[in-house]
Design an enzyme around this catalytic site. Structure first.
Site, PDB file in Angstrom:
ATOM      1  N   ALA A 314      48.019  19.365  40.776  1.00  0.00           N
ATOM      2  CA  ALA A 314      49.455  19.336  41.063  1.00  0.00           C
ATOM      3  C   ALA A 314      50.209  20.318  40.175  1.00  0.00           C
ATOM      4  O   ALA A 314      49.815  20.581  39.030  1.00  0.00           O
ATOM      5  CB  ALA A 314      50.003  17.927  40.862  1.00  0.00           C
ATOM      6  N   GLY A 316      53.154  21.790  37.745  1.00  0.00           N
ATOM      7  CA  GLY A 316      53.839  21.197  36.606  1.00  0.00           C
ATOM      8  C   GLY A 316      52.994  21.271  35.350  1.00  0.00           C
ATOM      9  O   GLY A 316      51.822  21.669  35.369  1.00  0.00           O
ATOM     10  N   ILE A 317      53.584  20.880  34.239  1.00  0.00           N
ATOM     11  CA  ILE A 317      52.883  20.865  32.961  1.00  0.00           C
ATOM     12  C   ILE A 317      51.861  19.730  32.973  1.00  0.00           C
ATOM     13  O   ILE A 317      52.186  18.598  33.300  1.00  0.00           O
ATOM     14  CB  ILE A 317      53.878  20.661  31.798  1.00  0.00           C
ATOM     15  CG1 ILE A 317      54.892  21.820  31.768  1.00  0.00           C
ATOM     16  CG2 ILE A 317      53.151  20.561  30.458  1.00  0.00           C
ATOM     17  CD1 ILE A 317      56.035  21.617  30.796  1.00  0.00           C
ATOM     18  N   LYS A 318      50.622  20.045  32.624  1.00  0.00           N
ATOM     19  CA  LYS A 318      49.588  19.023  32.636  1.00  0.00           C
ATOM     20  C   LYS A 318      49.923  17.921  31.644  1.00  0.00           C
ATOM     21  O   LYS A 318      50.311  18.172  30.507  1.00  0.00           O
ATOM     22  CB  LYS A 318      48.228  19.637  32.302  1.00  0.00           C
ATOM     23  CG  LYS A 318      47.672  20.531  33.396  1.00  0.00           C
ATOM     24  CD  LYS A 318      46.291  21.054  33.048  1.00  0.00           C
ATOM     25  CE  LYS A 318      45.748  21.953  34.162  1.00  0.00           C
ATOM     26  NZ  LYS A 318      44.388  22.468  33.837  1.00  0.00           N
ATOM     27  N   GLY A 319      49.761  16.676  32.083  1.00  0.00           N
ATOM     28  CA  GLY A 319      50.070  15.542  31.239  1.00  0.00           C
ATOM     29  C   GLY A 319      48.990  15.282  30.205  1.00  0.00           C
ATOM     30  O   GLY A 319      47.839  15.691  30.366  1.00  0.00           O
ATOM     31  N   MET A 320      49.348  14.579  29.146  1.00  0.00           N
ATOM     32  CA  MET A 320      48.398  14.239  28.094  1.00  0.00           C
ATOM     33  C   MET A 320      47.638  12.962  28.417  1.00  0.00           C
ATOM     34  O   MET A 320      46.613  12.664  27.808  1.00  0.00           O
ATOM     35  CB  MET A 320      49.135  14.074  26.760  1.00  0.00           C
ATOM     36  CG  MET A 320      49.907  15.307  26.337  1.00  0.00           C
ATOM     37  SD  MET A 320      50.863  15.058  24.840  1.00  0.00           S
ATOM     38  CE  MET A 320      49.549  14.999  23.627  1.00  0.00           C
ATOM     39  N   LYS A 335      46.965  10.140  40.843  1.00  0.00           N
ATOM     40  CA  LYS A 335      47.022  10.140  39.382  1.00  0.00           C
ATOM     41  C   LYS A 335      45.877   9.308  38.810  1.00  0.00           C
ATOM     42  O   LYS A 335      45.689   8.150  39.193  1.00  0.00           O
ATOM     43  CB  LYS A 335      48.375   9.581  38.915  1.00  0.00           C
ATOM     44  CG  LYS A 335      49.571  10.305  39.519  1.00  0.00           C
ATOM     45  CD  LYS A 335      50.888   9.637  39.167  1.00  0.00           C
ATOM     46  CE  LYS A 335      51.272   9.832  37.728  1.00  0.00           C
ATOM     47  NZ  LYS A 335      52.677   9.396  37.467  1.00  0.00           N
ATOM     48  N   ASP A 370      57.558   4.030  43.167  1.00  0.00           N
ATOM     49  CA  ASP A 370      56.580   2.994  43.458  1.00  0.00           C
ATOM     50  C   ASP A 370      55.187   3.632  43.504  1.00  0.00           C
ATOM     51  O   ASP A 370      55.030   4.808  43.841  1.00  0.00           O
ATOM     52  CB  ASP A 370      56.904   2.347  44.808  1.00  0.00           C
ATOM     53  CG  ASP A 370      56.195   1.024  45.009  1.00  0.00           C
ATOM     54  OD1 ASP A 370      55.597   0.501  44.042  1.00  0.00           O
ATOM     55  OD2 ASP A 370      56.247   0.496  46.135  1.00  0.00           O
TER      56      ASP A 370
END
Length: 574
Positions: A314, A316-320, A335, A370
């Site tokens: 996806a 965007g900035i990759k999440g931690m 996710k 949701d």
């Protein structure tokens, strides 16, 4: 094997389903009485109890079935159970919900089972159906009655059994709005009629009437919100705007409490006035979120068959904490919780799952997306982009299994895809940027009123919907607002304090210093000052503490899902 065991197991599952749906309906019915009594605290408790109901009933069903089985059974046995069950539910008016309940029980009872058509109801589902005559589903108001009589009858039909603030004023507000919005554009004729669902939609402190008027050779939908204030019941506004109506049924809103004997009929009516909504979204909205999950999965399978694009990482900035991917042609993200979190993140996978569970059980006030939770989610391996496959193996390898031509993901969440706010602000014009940062601040404050402190409020953790509404979607650091301690920073007075490399004052785990928000909230220079002026309260600990105090006093703060500008009496206390 006893010949009647499949029949007995099917009967046990149906008995459990009936217990579930009877309890669900009883809790839903209670909403009207709680609204009349203005018992907002119990309204919340009732909603939470209904949310927990499904999982509890499925767990109990599993235990009773395992007790009967006396050991594991093969696929042929479960195929027989399904066929027996299919016959037992054939005449149910809510057959589609009974099918989903069966699937849930089988998933919990049979080790290692996935969505298999032989033993589960994978592809049946909702079919568009004719709406039953008005006496079953809706009130009908013919045009020959005249506008005044129609509106008066509507107000009488939905008086809720409580005193009105001003019934006559409500009637004239509604008459005036109909003349301005509808009759200024269309002329009523012999075909004109108005239909309003008999079922009232309850959520928080509001009750909503949902209807449609056939005029100008088309249906014009509308929603009428009712509030029960200190001085009685009153009509708050009259909504014709399709975007506002869509927002009321948004994936960011809590589920309605609404009575329905035939759920598919209610969904069919809603689909007729909200055609852009998918069936699974409407089942979610009326509280059948488990069946909504089933309908989503069916929709997803159908889309896979009709598309050819690849699943990719996806934007965007990759999440931690989460690895996120999507299918470009489908407006959903997937996710997965990472195997390991880089500092400063310090939590376990189970703690992250608990945060997502909290959100699923909480009032989302239109500001949190949701999610649906899946286990053993199958994807065609040839549709996985090589870069994504490498990312999955390096970040969530414990959740990945490959069997022949199938990628199996052992646990994931699905969520509506949005444009990350940081990307949106990088590309939008100045006016859209101003509107976005204003809504970003509003989203944080509305979450606060619902007793949610987002924790990590960086703009990369917020998304922008198609209607340009800002929504929070990163839940790993959320906390209850009432658990936080909002403080002002002590002023440095000595030389050592002024030039200290670390804070010289004590900071507890849940201490929050709102003045620090200015450093990271908005980076875009042409709207940064506007944001800080528009939302000055965000940086004031006194404002946060006032919200906290109201929540501790058990004051339910109602988040209006429509603009204040369209309310008939914006000055009324709610």
């Amino acid at each position: 094997m006893k010949e009647d065991l499949p029949e007995s197991i099917a009967s046990e599952i149906l008995k459990a389903y009936n217990t579930y749906i009877d309890t669900f309906n009883a809790l839903t019915t209670l909403a009207s009485e709680l609204f009349r009594r203005k018992d907002w605290k119990r309204m919340q408790e009732n909603h939470l109890r209904r949310l927990r109901l499904y999982k509890d009933e499925v767990r109990d069903s599993k235990l009773r079935i395992l007790d009967q089985l006396g050991g594991q059974k093969n696929k042929l046995f479960w195929k027989k159970v399904k066929e027996r069950y299919r016959l037992q539910i054939a005449d149910l008016k809510d057959r589609e919900l009974a099918e989903t309940y069966f699937n849930s029980v089988i998933r919990k009872t049979v080790p290692g089972v996935s969505a298999e058509e032989e033993i589960m109801f994978v592809k049946e589902g909702f079919n568009a159906c004719d709406i039953y005559p008005s006496e079953h589903l809706f009130y009908n108001y013919p045009a020959e009655w005249g506008l005044q009589r129609i509106i008066r009858k509507i107000v009488d039909d939905f008086d809720m059994g409580v005193p009105h603030l001003s019934k006559e004023k409500d009637i004239q507000f509604l008459v005036k709005t109909v003349r301005e919005v509808i009759l200024s554009r269309y002329k009523a004729d012999d075909f004109t009629t108005t239909q309003i669902l008999k079922s009232v939609f309850y959520r928080n402190k509001a009750a909503y009437l949902v209807g449609r008027t056939y005029v100008g050779r088309k249906w014009m939908p509308f929603i009428i919100p009712l509030l029960h204030g200190p001085n009685g019941l009153y009509v708050d506004t009259f909504i014709f705007d399709p975007n506002i109506m869509s927002n009321l049924f948004s994936f960011t809103r809590s589920y309605f409490m609404v009575e329905t004997e035939i759920p598919s009929q209610l969904v069919a009516f809603l689909k007729s006035i909200l055609p852009q909504k998918k069936v699974h979204e409407l089942y979610n909205a009326i509280g059948f979120n488990k069946h909504g999950k089933t309908e989503f999965y069916r929709d997803f399978l159908a889309h896979l068959e009709q598309s050819e694009d690849e699943f990719i990482i996806a934007k965007g900035i990759k999440g931690m904490v989460m690895t996120v991917f999507t299918l470009p042609s489908y407006d959903i993200v997937f996710k997965l919780i990472k195997d390991h979190f880089e500092p400063p993140k310090n939590m376990t996978r189970q703690e992250v799952r608990a945060k997502y569970k909290l959100v699923s059980m909480h009032d989302r006030v239109g500001r949190m997306a949701d999610t649906h939770e899946f286990e053993d989610f199958k994807l065609p391996l040839n549709r996985i982009h090589p870069e994504l496959l490498e990312e999955l193996k390096s970040t969530v390898n414990s959740l990945v299994e490959i069997k022949k031509d199938t990628l199996i993901l052992k646990h994931l969440y699905t969520e509506r895809r949005m444009t990350p706010l940081n990307i949106y602000l990088d590309t939008c014009n100045h006016e859209d940027a101003k509107a976005a940062v204003e809504d970003y601040g509003r989203s944080i404050l509305q979450l606060a009123q619902a007793n949610i402190f987002p924790g990590d409020m960086m703009i990369k953790n917020f998304g922008v919907t198609r209607q340009k509404r800002v929504v929070f979607y990163d839940y790993d650091e959320i906390e209850f607002l009432t658990d936080m301690n909002f403080r002002r920073k002590p002023k440095a007075e000595t030389y050592e304090q002024i030039y200290a490399s670390e804070p010289w004052y004590d900071i507890a785990k849940n201490d929050v210093f709102p003045e620090d928000f200015k450093r990271f909230m908005i980076g875009r220079e042409d709207v940064k000052e506007h944001f800080q002026e528009f939302h000055a309260k965000l940086f004031d600990p006194d404002h946060w503490n006032s919200i906290k105090d109201s929540i501790l006093k058990e004051e339910l703060l109602h988040a209006f899902p429509y603009p204040k500008s369209i309310r008939f009496r914006p000055e009324e206390l709610d």
